[in-house]
Design a protein around this motif. Structure first.
Motif, PDB file in Angstrom:
ATOM      1  N   ILE A 162       0.847  -1.206   0.000  1.00  0.00           N
ATOM      2  CA  ILE A 162       0.000   0.000   0.000  1.00  0.00           C
ATOM      3  C   ILE A 162       0.879   1.252   0.000  1.00  0.00           C
ATOM      4  CG2 ILE A 162      -1.650   1.338   1.377  1.00  0.00           C
ATOM      5  CD1 ILE A 162      -2.954  -0.997   0.083  1.00  0.00           C
ATOM      6  N   GLU A 163       1.899   1.225   0.845  1.00  0.00           N
ATOM      7  CA  GLU A 163       2.792   2.384   0.898  1.00  0.00           C
ATOM      8  C   GLU A 163       3.475   2.604  -0.452  1.00  0.00           C
ATOM      9  OE1 GLU A 163       3.120   4.646   3.224  1.00  0.00           O
ATOM     10  OE2 GLU A 163       1.502   3.587   4.272  1.00  0.00           O
ATOM     11  N   ALA A 164       3.873   1.496  -1.060  1.00  0.00           N
ATOM     12  CA  ALA A 164       4.516   1.613  -2.373  1.00  0.00           C
ATOM     13  C   ALA A 164       3.540   2.161  -3.408  1.00  0.00           C
ATOM     14  CB  ALA A 164       5.049   0.246  -2.804  1.00  0.00           C
ATOM     15  N   THR A 165       2.286   1.715  -3.315  1.00  0.00           N
ATOM     16  CA  THR A 165       1.279   2.217  -4.263  1.00  0.00           C
ATOM     17  C   THR A 165       1.054   3.704  -4.058  1.00  0.00           C
ATOM     18  OG1 THR A 165       0.214   0.071  -4.122  1.00  0.00           O
ATOM     19  CG2 THR A 165      -1.046   1.821  -5.155  1.00  0.00           C
ATOM     20  N   GLN A 168     -14.039  -5.753  -9.252  1.00  0.00           N
ATOM     21  CA  GLN A 168     -13.220  -4.713  -9.898  1.00  0.00           C
ATOM     22  C   GLN A 168     -13.512  -3.345  -9.297  1.00  0.00           C
ATOM     23  OE1 GLN A 168     -14.321  -5.436 -13.949  1.00  0.00           O
ATOM     24  NE2 GLN A 168     -12.673  -6.913 -14.300  1.00  0.00           N
ATOM     25  N   GLU A 169     -14.780  -3.086  -9.065  1.00  0.00           N
ATOM     26  CA  GLU A 169     -15.156  -1.811  -8.456  1.00  0.00           C
ATOM     27  C   GLU A 169     -14.534  -1.673  -7.064  1.00  0.00           C
ATOM     28  OE1 GLU A 169     -16.593   0.656  -9.791  1.00  0.00           O
ATOM     29  OE2 GLU A 169     -16.805   1.890  -7.984  1.00  0.00           O
ATOM     30  N   SER A 170     -14.455  -2.794  -6.346  1.00  0.00           N
ATOM     31  CA  SER A 170     -13.829  -2.752  -5.016  1.00  0.00           C
ATOM     32  C   SER A 170     -12.384  -2.286  -5.123  1.00  0.00           C
ATOM     33  CB  SER A 170     -13.862  -4.133  -4.361  1.00  0.00           C
ATOM     34  OG  SER A 170     -15.166  -4.608  -4.251  1.00  0.00           O
ATOM     35  N   PHE A 171     -11.662  -2.813  -6.090  1.00  0.00           N
ATOM     36  CA  PHE A 171     -10.253  -2.411  -6.237  1.00  0.00           C
ATOM     37  C   PHE A 171     -10.134  -0.962  -6.689  1.00  0.00           C
ATOM     38  CE2 PHE A 171      -9.674  -6.999  -6.235  1.00  0.00           C
ATOM     39  CZ  PHE A 171      -8.591  -7.102  -5.396  1.00  0.00           C
ATOM     40  N   VAL A 172     -11.045  -0.541  -7.530  1.00  0.00           N
ATOM     41  CA  VAL A 172     -11.012   0.868  -7.953  1.00  0.00           C
ATOM     42  C   VAL A 172     -11.205   1.770  -6.737  1.00  0.00           C
ATOM     43  CG1 VAL A 172     -12.213   2.620  -9.313  1.00  0.00           C
ATOM     44  CG2 VAL A 172     -11.799   0.372 -10.290  1.00  0.00           C
ATOM     45  N   ARG A 173     -12.149   1.385  -5.889  1.00  0.00           N
ATOM     46  CA  ARG A 173     -12.402   2.218  -4.690  1.00  0.00           C
ATOM     47  C   ARG A 173     -11.216   2.192  -3.741  1.00  0.00           C
ATOM     48  NH1 ARG A 173     -18.731   2.553  -3.257  1.00  0.00           N
ATOM     49  NH2 ARG A 173     -19.425   2.713  -5.404  1.00  0.00           N
ATOM     50  N   VAL A 174     -10.623   1.023  -3.610  1.00  0.00           N
ATOM     51  CA  VAL A 174      -9.434   0.947  -2.759  1.00  0.00           C
ATOM     52  C   VAL A 174      -8.354   1.874  -3.297  1.00  0.00           C
ATOM     53  CG1 VAL A 174      -7.499  -0.554  -2.138  1.00  0.00           C
ATOM     54  CG2 VAL A 174      -9.828  -1.366  -1.861  1.00  0.00           C
ATOM     55  N   TYR A 175      -8.174   1.872  -4.580  1.00  0.00           N
ATOM     56  CA  TYR A 175      -7.117   2.696  -5.185  1.00  0.00           C
ATOM     57  C   TYR A 175      -7.352   4.181  -4.889  1.00  0.00           C
ATOM     58  CZ  TYR A 175      -3.904   4.601  -8.620  1.00  0.00           C
ATOM     59  OH  TYR A 175      -2.886   5.290  -9.221  1.00  0.00           O
ATOM     60  N   PHE A 176      -8.592   4.612  -5.043  1.00  0.00           N
ATOM     61  CA  PHE A 176      -8.865   6.040  -4.839  1.00  0.00           C
ATOM     62  C   PHE A 176      -8.965   6.421  -3.364  1.00  0.00           C
ATOM     63  CE2 PHE A 176     -10.427   5.846  -9.296  1.00  0.00           C
ATOM     64  CZ  PHE A 176      -9.529   6.777  -9.801  1.00  0.00           C
ATOM     65  N   ALA A 179      -6.204  -4.943   9.222  1.00  0.00           N
ATOM     66  CA  ALA A 179      -5.574  -5.687   8.131  1.00  0.00           C
ATOM     67  C   ALA A 179      -6.184  -5.226   6.807  1.00  0.00           C
ATOM     68  CB  ALA A 179      -5.802  -7.174   8.337  1.00  0.00           C
ATOM     69  N   PHE A 180      -5.371  -5.269   5.770  1.00  0.00           N
ATOM     70  CA  PHE A 180      -5.883  -4.838   4.469  1.00  0.00           C
ATOM     71  C   PHE A 180      -7.016  -5.747   4.000  1.00  0.00           C
ATOM     72  CE2 PHE A 180      -5.849  -5.017  -0.182  1.00  0.00           C
ATOM     73  CZ  PHE A 180      -6.131  -3.689  -0.447  1.00  0.00           C
ATOM     74  N   SER A 181      -6.910  -7.037   4.330  1.00  0.00           N
ATOM     75  CA  SER A 181      -7.972  -7.969   3.908  1.00  0.00           C
ATOM     76  C   SER A 181      -9.309  -7.550   4.521  1.00  0.00           C
ATOM     77  CB  SER A 181      -7.618  -9.388   4.327  1.00  0.00           C
ATOM     78  OG  SER A 181      -7.522  -9.476   5.725  1.00  0.00           O
ATOM     79  N   THR A 182      -9.275  -7.133   5.790  1.00  0.00           N
ATOM     80  CA  THR A 182     -10.511  -6.667   6.433  1.00  0.00           C
ATOM     81  C   THR A 182     -11.084  -5.468   5.685  1.00  0.00           C
ATOM     82  OG1 THR A 182      -9.645  -7.368   8.555  1.00  0.00           O
ATOM     83  CG2 THR A 182     -11.459  -5.818   8.603  1.00  0.00           C
ATOM     84  N   TYR A 183     -10.168  -4.575   5.294  1.00  0.00           N
ATOM     85  CA  TYR A 183     -10.583  -3.344   4.611  1.00  0.00           C
ATOM     86  C   TYR A 183     -11.260  -3.651   3.277  1.00  0.00           C
ATOM     87  CZ  TYR A 183      -9.948   1.326   2.567  1.00  0.00           C
ATOM     88  OH  TYR A 183     -10.133   2.532   1.974  1.00  0.00           O
ATOM     89  N   ILE A 184     -10.624  -4.497   2.492  1.00  0.00           N
ATOM     90  CA  ILE A 184     -11.169  -4.742   1.150  1.00  0.00           C
ATOM     91  C   ILE A 184     -12.428  -5.625   1.231  1.00  0.00           C
ATOM     92  CG2 ILE A 184      -9.739  -6.765   0.564  1.00  0.00           C
ATOM     93  CD1 ILE A 184      -9.534  -5.467  -2.252  1.00  0.00           C
ATOM     94  N   TYR A 185     -12.473  -6.526   2.211  1.00  0.00           N
ATOM     95  CA  TYR A 185     -13.702  -7.315   2.373  1.00  0.00           C
ATOM     96  C   TYR A 185     -14.867  -6.420   2.791  1.00  0.00           C
ATOM     97  CZ  TYR A 185     -12.205 -12.120   1.615  1.00  0.00           C
ATOM     98  OH  TYR A 185     -11.801 -13.290   1.029  1.00  0.00           O
TER      99      TYR A 185
END
Lengths: 210, 312
Positions: A29-32, A70-78, A88-94
Motif C-alpha cells: 500500500i505504501e509503495a502504491t 473490480q469496483e472494489s479495487f477501484v475504490r481501494v485505489y482512490f 488488516a488490508f484484507s478486512t478493509y477490502i472485504y
C-alpha cells in the motif's frame, strides 16, 4: 576483476531489493501511494480471486461478482490516502466488497420492473422481486458445480442481507469470528448470533432436501 | 447439556465433548439438526473456487484511468474534517454566550419578579393602620436574600418607601388603589378601541397581596367595622402568629405550632390553652382585632399559667 565488480554490485543490491511477493500488504500500500503501479498489481493478484469468490457466493451471479470485485479495487485505489493501517488490508477490502454487494442487492430490490412483474401478476399472489437466476454457464471448467452445491448456493443467496454476509464469510471464506466482526463492523456477540441464526435459516430451507 | 448448548458447541466445528455426545444420542431433534448441518457444510466445503477472469487487472487499471478526476475529494475532505467540527464548536459556544448574557447579563430579559408588580407598601395610604410585624430572620442567607429582594423591589419601583427603615410591611387594600373605571364597550360607543373593555382590564390588573378578609370587590366602607377598624377573623390571627387552634368547650387549645413562626420561636407548645391575648382575657366570642400585631399570649400549660412574649 569482472567477478569482483559483479560481487560488489550484487552485495549492494540484494539487501535492498526484496521480491515484491514477499512484501506485506501494508508495504505494498505504501509503495502504491508512492506511485508504484506494480505494487498495486500485486495487491490485485493476491485478492482478486478471494474477493470475486466472496461476492459470487454473496450474489450468486458471476458477471456481477466480477464487476463488483473490480469496483472494489477501484475504490481501494482512490481511497488509499484514507486507509489506516490499524486494520488488516484484507478486512478493509472485504468490508468494501460487502458494502458494494449489499448495495447491489438493494438496487435489485428497488428495480421492481413493474412492467414485467406487475402486468402478469394476479391480485392474490404475493409481490416478488424480479431477480432472474444467472443461467449462463460459468467461464471455467472448475466452476461446474454439483446439483447439491447449486441448491445450497441458491439457498444462501435467498438469505436476508444481514445473515448472508456473516455465513458466507464464516462457512465459505473461513474467516474467524473476530475478522467477521471487523469486516461487518459488528460486535463479536452480534456476529456469532447472526451466524447461528443464518445457519438455522439455511437448515430450515434445506431440511427437506437432505 | 440442553439443545442450545449442544448446538453452540456443535457449530464451533470442533470435536464434541463426552457430554455433547451423550446429548446427541438422547436427542433426536439435535441428531437431525447435525445431519442437515453436516450435509450443508460438506456441500459448502465442496464449492469450487471461483477465480477472477484473466483480464481482471487490466480492466481495473482501465477503470482507474477512465475514472473522473477526484481532485476535489482528497483536498476538500481533510478541510471539512477539521472545519466542520470547529464551526460546530464555535456555534455552540456562541449560543451559550448569547444565552448567558440574555438571562444573566445587565440587559437580560426581565425575570418574573420584575414583571410582577411590586407589592404596594403602604405609606401611600395612611387610612389603613393595620400592620404586620416583620418576622425576625435567624438564617443569615435568608436575611441577605430578603434584603436583596427588598432592594430589588425598591429599585423596580422608586415610589415605594424602603421597608427596612420602618421595619414593617403594611398591606394595602386593593380598593385603595386608584383603578381607572372599566367602561363596557356598549356603554361607551365612542370608544373605538379593539376588544372593548377587556383590554383596559388587562392593562390595569395588578397582583397585590391582601389579607384574606379583603376582597377587591368590596368597598372600604364594607370592610370597616363600627370602630373604623377592619375586622380580622380569629383564624387569621392564629395562623399569622403560627398556631392552629381548636376550640373545645369554649377553650382555645393549640393543636399545632409552626416551628418557624412567631409562636414556634416563642416556645408555644401543642396543648397550651390560650387564655389571654396582649393581656386581654378571651371570651367565647370570636377574637377580633384591628391589627395582626400581637405582643404576648397568656396560655394555660397544665396547671400553670405561662406568659409568652413575642420577640419581633
Amino acid at each position: 576483476m569482472a567477478l569482483d565488480k559483479f560481487e560488489k554490485e550484487s552485495a549492494a543490491v540484494s539487501p535492498s531489493v526484496v521480491p515484491i511477493e514477499n512484501l506485506s500488504d501494508h508495504q505494498l500500500i505504501e509503495a502504491t501511494k508512492g506511485g508504484d503501479e506494480t505494487a498495486f498489481g500485486e495487491i490485485m493478484r493476491r485478492y482478486r480471486n478471494p474477493i470475486t469468490n466472496y461476492i459470487y457466493r454473496f450474489l450468486n451471479d458471476y458477471e456481477e461478482a466480477v464487476d463488483l470485485a473490480q469496483e472494489s479495487f477501484v475504490r481501494v485505489y482512490f481511497a488509499l490516502e484514507r486507509y489506516h493501517t490499524e486494520y488488516a488490508f484484507s478486512t478493509y477490502i472485504y468490508r468494501i466488497a460487502t458494502n458494494l454487494a449489499i448495495s447491489e442487492i438493494r438496487k435489485r430490490k428497488r428495480r421492481k420492473l413493474l412492467s414485467l412483474t406487475g402486468l402478469f401478476q394476479y391480485d392474490n399472489e404475493e409481490a416478488q422481486d424480479f431477480n432472474p437466476p444467472d443461467e449462463k454457464s460459468l467461464p471455467d471448467e472448475n466452476l461446474i458445480e454439483s446439483e447439491q452445491s447449486r441448491t445450497i448456493a441458491k439457498a444462501i443467496a435467498t438469505l436476508p442481507d444481514k445473515y448472508r454476509a456473516p455465513i458466507v464469510l464464516r462457512d465459505v471464506e473461513g474467516k474467524t469470528y473476530e475478522e467477521i466482526a471487523q469486516i461487518l463492523e459488528l460486535g463479536l456477540g452480534t456476529t456469532k448470533s447472526r451466524i447461528s441464526r443464518a445457519r438455522k435459516l439455511l437448515r430450515e430451507k434445506l431440511e427437506h432436501y437432505f | 447439556m440442553n439443545c442450545r448448548d449442544f448446538l453452540a458447541a456443535f457449530e464451533e466445528r470442533t470435536a464434541l465433548t463426552e457430554t455433547a455426545r451423550l446429548h446427541l444420542n438422547d436427542c433426536p431433534g439435535c441428531r437431525q439438526t447435525t445431519v442437515v448441518q453436516t450435509h450443508i457444510w460438506e456441500a459448502i466445503d465442496g464449492f469450487p473456487q471461483i477465480d477472477a477472469p484473466k483480464n481482471f487487472n487490466f480492466t481495473v487499471k482501465a477503470r482507474i484511468a477512465s475514472a473522473p478526476p477526484t481532485n476535489l475529494q482528497p483536498k476538500l475532505l481533510p478541510v471539512l474534517r477539521y472545519v466542520l467540527p470547529f464551526s460546530a464548536i464555535v456555534l455552540v459556544l456562541g449560543l451559550l454566550a448569547f444565552n448567558t448574557s440574555f438571562f444573566f447579563g445587565e440587559n437580560s430579559a426581565p425575570s418574573v419578579a420584575q414583571v410582577a408588580p411590586p407589592m404596594p407598601i403602604a405609606a401611600e395610604n395612611p387610612s389603613n393602620n393595620f400592620s404586620m410585624p416583620v418576622l425576625p430572620v435567624a438564617n443569615t442567607d435568608s436575611a441577605q436574600s430578603l434584603t436583596n429582594e427588598r432592594s430589588f423591589v425598591e429599585s423596580a419601583n422608586p415610589n415605594v418607601k424602603p421597608a427596612n427603615e420602618e421595619r414593617e410591611i403594611k398591606y394595602v387594600a386593593l380598593n385603595s388603589a386608584k383603578k381607572p373605571p372599566v367602561v363596557p364597550r356598549r356603554a361607551n360607543p365612542k370608544d373605538d378601541s379593539i376588544g372593548g373593555g377587556s383590554r383596559v382590564i388587562a392593562s390595569t390588573t395588578t397582583r397585590v397581596l391582601t389579607p384574606p378578609e379583603f376582597s377587591p370587590n368590596k368597598t372600604p366602607e364594607t370592610l370597616l367595622n363600627p370602630n373604623g377598624l377592619p375586622p380580622i377573623a380569629d383564624d387569621s390571627i392564629w395562623s399569622f402568629i403560627g398556631i392552629e387552634i381548636v376550640t373545645k368547650n369554649g377553650n382555645r387549645t393549640v393543636k399545632a405550632v409552626n416551628p418557624n413562626s412567631l409562636a414556634g420561636r416563642a416556645d408555644v407548645k401543642v396543648g397550651d390553652v390560650v387564655d389571654a391575648v396582649d393581656g386581654a382575657k378571651l371570651s367565647s366570642e370570636p377574637l377580633s382585632k384591628g391589627k395582626f400585631e400581637i405582643k404576648s399570649l397568656t396560655v394555660l400549660r397544665g396547671t400553670e399559667k405561662v406568659e409568652i412574649t413575642f420577640q419581633n
